[in-house]
Design a protein around this motif. Sequence first.
Motif, short mmCIF file in Angstrom:
data_model
loop_
_atom_site.label_atom_id
_atom_site.label_comp_id
_atom_site.label_asym_id
_atom_site.label_seq_id
_atom_site.Cartn_x
_atom_site.Cartn_y
_atom_site.Cartn_z
N ARG A 198 6.16 65.90 -21.53
CA ARG A 198 7.34 65.03 -21.28
C ARG A 198 8.13 65.01 -22.64
O ARG A 198 7.91 64.00 -23.33
N PRO A 199 9.00 66.15 -22.84
CA PRO A 199 9.76 66.07 -24.26
C PRO A 199 10.55 64.92 -24.58
O PRO A 199 10.91 64.44 -25.67
N ILE A 200 11.19 64.38 -23.48
CA ILE A 200 12.21 63.34 -23.47
C ILE A 200 11.95 62.41 -22.33
O ILE A 200 11.43 62.61 -21.32
N ASP A 201 12.37 61.15 -22.62
CA ASP A 201 12.28 60.03 -21.60
C ASP A 201 13.01 60.52 -20.41
O ASP A 201 14.36 61.12 -20.63
N GLY A 202 12.44 60.42 -19.12
CA GLY A 202 13.23 60.92 -18.09
C GLY A 202 13.07 62.26 -17.61
O GLY A 202 13.69 62.81 -16.70
N MET A 203 12.00 63.12 -18.28
CA MET A 203 11.76 64.57 -18.02
C MET A 203 10.33 64.83 -17.99
O MET A 203 9.75 64.26 -19.12
N VAL A 204 10.07 65.74 -17.28
CA VAL A 204 8.70 66.35 -17.29
C VAL A 204 8.94 67.76 -17.14
O VAL A 204 9.92 68.29 -16.57
N GLN A 205 7.99 68.73 -17.92
CA GLN A 205 8.38 70.03 -17.61
C GLN A 205 6.88 71.09 -17.54
O GLN A 205 6.16 70.53 -18.08
N TRP A 206 7.13 72.03 -16.89
CA TRP A 206 6.15 73.05 -16.93
C TRP A 206 6.53 74.36 -17.51
O TRP A 206 7.55 74.78 -17.40
N ARG A 207 5.77 74.65 -18.43
CA ARG A 207 5.93 76.18 -19.16
C ARG A 207 5.09 77.14 -18.92
O ARG A 207 3.93 76.80 -18.09
N PHE A 242 5.39 80.20 -17.27
CA PHE A 242 5.53 81.20 -16.29
C PHE A 242 6.43 82.43 -16.84
O PHE A 242 7.66 82.55 -16.63
N GLY A 243 5.68 83.36 -17.52
CA GLY A 243 6.32 84.44 -17.96
C GLY A 243 7.06 83.74 -19.27
O GLY A 243 6.62 82.81 -20.19
N SER A 244 8.54 83.94 -19.09
CA SER A 244 9.26 83.30 -20.46
C SER A 244 10.21 82.16 -19.65
O SER A 244 11.25 81.74 -20.19
N ALA A 245 9.57 81.69 -18.61
CA ALA A 245 10.62 80.73 -17.76
C ALA A 245 9.54 79.44 -17.67
O ALA A 245 8.43 79.41 -17.94
N GLY A 246 10.39 78.33 -17.11
CA GLY A 246 9.50 77.17 -16.88
C GLY A 246 10.34 76.20 -15.80
O GLY A 246 11.43 76.62 -15.53
N ILE A 247 9.61 75.18 -15.48
CA ILE A 247 10.37 74.17 -14.56
C ILE A 247 10.60 72.91 -15.10
O ILE A 247 9.54 72.29 -15.68
N GLN A 248 11.79 72.65 -15.00
CA GLN A 248 11.96 70.83 -15.64
C GLN A 248 12.47 70.12 -14.57
O GLN A 248 13.36 70.49 -13.57
N LEU A 249 11.76 68.77 -14.38
CA LEU A 249 12.39 67.73 -13.70
C LEU A 249 12.97 66.82 -14.56
O LEU A 249 12.49 66.16 -15.55
N PHE A 250 14.29 66.31 -13.98
CA PHE A 250 15.02 65.39 -14.56
C PHE A 250 15.44 64.12 -13.54
O PHE A 250 15.61 64.53 -12.61
N ALA A 251 15.18 62.98 -14.15
CA ALA A 251 15.36 61.72 -13.68
C ALA A 251 17.13 61.31 -13.49
O ALA A 251 17.58 61.36 -14.55
N ASP A 252 17.56 61.81 -12.34
CA ASP A 252 19.25 61.75 -12.47
C ASP A 252 19.56 61.17 -10.99
O ASP A 252 19.77 62.30 -9.90
N HIS A 253 19.62 59.94 -10.81
CA HIS A 253 19.74 59.25 -9.38
C HIS A 253 21.00 60.16 -8.80
O HIS A 253 21.29 60.42 -7.88
N ASP A 254 22.30 59.98 -9.38
CA ASP A 254 23.46 60.81 -8.97
C ASP A 254 23.43 62.14 -8.54
O ASP A 254 24.22 62.51 -7.78
N ARG A 255 22.73 62.70 -9.20
CA ARG A 255 22.54 64.33 -8.78
C ARG A 255 21.53 64.53 -8.29
O ARG A 255 21.14 65.96 -7.77
N ALA A 256 20.34 63.99 -7.87
CA ALA A 256 19.19 64.26 -7.05
C ALA A 256 19.62 64.72 -6.02
O ALA A 256 20.21 64.50 -5.01
N GLY A 257 18.64 66.10 -5.60
CA GLY A 257 18.77 66.38 -4.30
C GLY A 257 19.83 67.75 -4.16
O GLY A 257 20.13 68.18 -3.11
N GLN A 258 20.44 67.94 -5.30
CA GLN A 258 21.42 69.19 -5.50
C GLN A 258 21.14 70.30 -6.03
O GLN A 258 21.95 70.90 -6.27
N SER A 259 19.91 70.28 -6.25
CA SER A 259 19.27 71.62 -7.22
C SER A 259 18.83 72.66 -6.25
O SER A 259 18.39 72.39 -5.20
N VAL A 260 18.75 73.89 -6.70
CA VAL A 260 18.16 74.90 -6.17
C VAL A 260 17.40 75.73 -7.17
O VAL A 260 18.02 76.08 -8.25
N MET A 261 16.27 76.28 -6.99
CA MET A 261 15.59 77.16 -7.81
C MET A 261 14.81 78.09 -6.74
O MET A 261 14.40 77.99 -5.68
#
Length: 113
Positions: A33-42, A44-63
């Motif tokens: 959890r490198p910063i407040d409001g974020m968690v991440q998984w590292r 996956f090759g040279s890739a990772g996944i991050q979750l950000f707490a952002d009420h206004d943009r929630a539900g608009q992401s695609v991966m």
Amino acid sequence: MEVQGLYAVANVDDLPRSEDYYTKLLGREPDDRPIDGMVQWRGFGSAGIQLFADHDRAGQSVMTIVTPDIEKTKRSLEAQGIDLGRIERGPFGAIAQLDDPDGNRINLAEPPK
């Protein structure tokens, strides 16, 4: 620009709920959890996944997560209570879609054999 790695990002409304969902989806706890409001998984090759707490943009992401065996992945997810749904097959390989608790789209893709 030289790119060393890449993260897929999902903006979420309820970070603890989403962390639980992605922990089940990915089969392991987040790496940090490198910063407040974020968690991440590292790692996956040279890739990772991050979750950000952002009420206004929630539900608009695609991966897109690439998996070598989508049928095996489907069985594994179903054991965790996650329904992958219908798998589409074609010359592109295979793809299935699901939404996280906030409505962010997750594409699972298997490359062509």
